[in-house]
Enzyme design. Sequence first.
Site, mmCIF file in Angstrom:
data_model
loop_
_atom_site.group_PDB
_atom_site.id
_atom_site.type_symbol
_atom_site.label_atom_id
_atom_site.label_comp_id
_atom_site.label_asym_id
_atom_site.label_seq_id
_atom_site.Cartn_x
_atom_site.Cartn_y
_atom_site.Cartn_z
ATOM 1 N N GLN A 1 -2.040 3.116 3.118
ATOM 2 C CA GLN A 1 -0.813 2.860 3.888
ATOM 3 C C GLN A 1 -0.901 3.509 5.265
ATOM 4 O O GLN A 1 -1.085 4.720 5.373
ATOM 5 C CB GLN A 1 0.410 3.411 3.136
ATOM 6 N N HIS B 1 6.590 -1.905 3.109
ATOM 7 C CA HIS B 1 6.331 -3.294 3.504
ATOM 8 C C HIS B 1 5.480 -3.978 2.446
ATOM 9 O O HIS B 1 4.584 -3.376 1.868
ATOM 10 C CB HIS B 1 5.641 -3.385 4.864
ATOM 11 N N VAL C 1 1.503 2.558 7.897
ATOM 12 C CA VAL C 1 2.853 2.621 8.468
ATOM 13 C C VAL C 1 3.816 3.099 7.380
ATOM 14 O O VAL C 1 3.945 2.453 6.327
ATOM 15 C CB VAL C 1 3.297 1.244 9.009
ATOM 16 N N ASN D 1 0.843 -1.185 0.000
ATOM 17 C CA ASN D 1 0.000 0.000 0.000
ATOM 18 C C ASN D 1 0.884 1.242 0.000
ATOM 19 O O ASN D 1 1.921 1.279 0.680
ATOM 20 C CB ASN D 1 -0.909 -0.005 1.234
ATOM 21 N N HIS E 1 2.839 -7.008 2.016
ATOM 22 C CA HIS E 1 1.950 -7.947 2.701
ATOM 23 C C HIS E 1 1.959 -9.254 1.901
ATOM 24 O O HIS E 1 1.777 -9.234 0.676
ATOM 25 C CB HIS E 1 0.506 -7.435 2.712
#
Length: 114
Positions: free
Chosen positions: A94, A100, A96, A87, A102
């Site tokens: 998003q 990253h 955070v 994201n 997922h």
Amino acid sequence: MADTIFAKILAGEIPADFVHQDELCVAFQDIAPQAPVHILVIPRKPLTSLHVAAQEDGELLGHMLRICSKVAGSAGLAEDGYRVVTNIGEDGGQAVEHLHFHVLGGRSLTWPPG
Ligand code: 5GP
């Protein structure tokens, strides 16, 4: 870069259930899983999102994607399949601000996402 929750996990200040760790990235269980398998793969390098990744980050990104497939395989997702998603920003959902991926699986995932 903001001192995100993931930076704290990387620093060992907050615990996480790690499934992979190497010199470039780590993978751990998501704290609020959206599927039977929900693993996050994050770089040690503090990139805020995929959008800020530069050409020089290509090797890191390729490595992270390989780790996504590795942890998915270890979680038993190879046969039935799974999803890898990142994201970006507010509209991307998003929360955070540390890049990253997922890794989601263990059930049939709908498309398109909400
Ligand atoms: P985003 O919405 O930014 O794409 O995803 C952030 C993910 O981080 C969410 O799936 C959320 O459940 C997960 N998360 C947030 N805080 C923590 C935490 O402290 N530990 C772990 N393991 N996952 C977290």
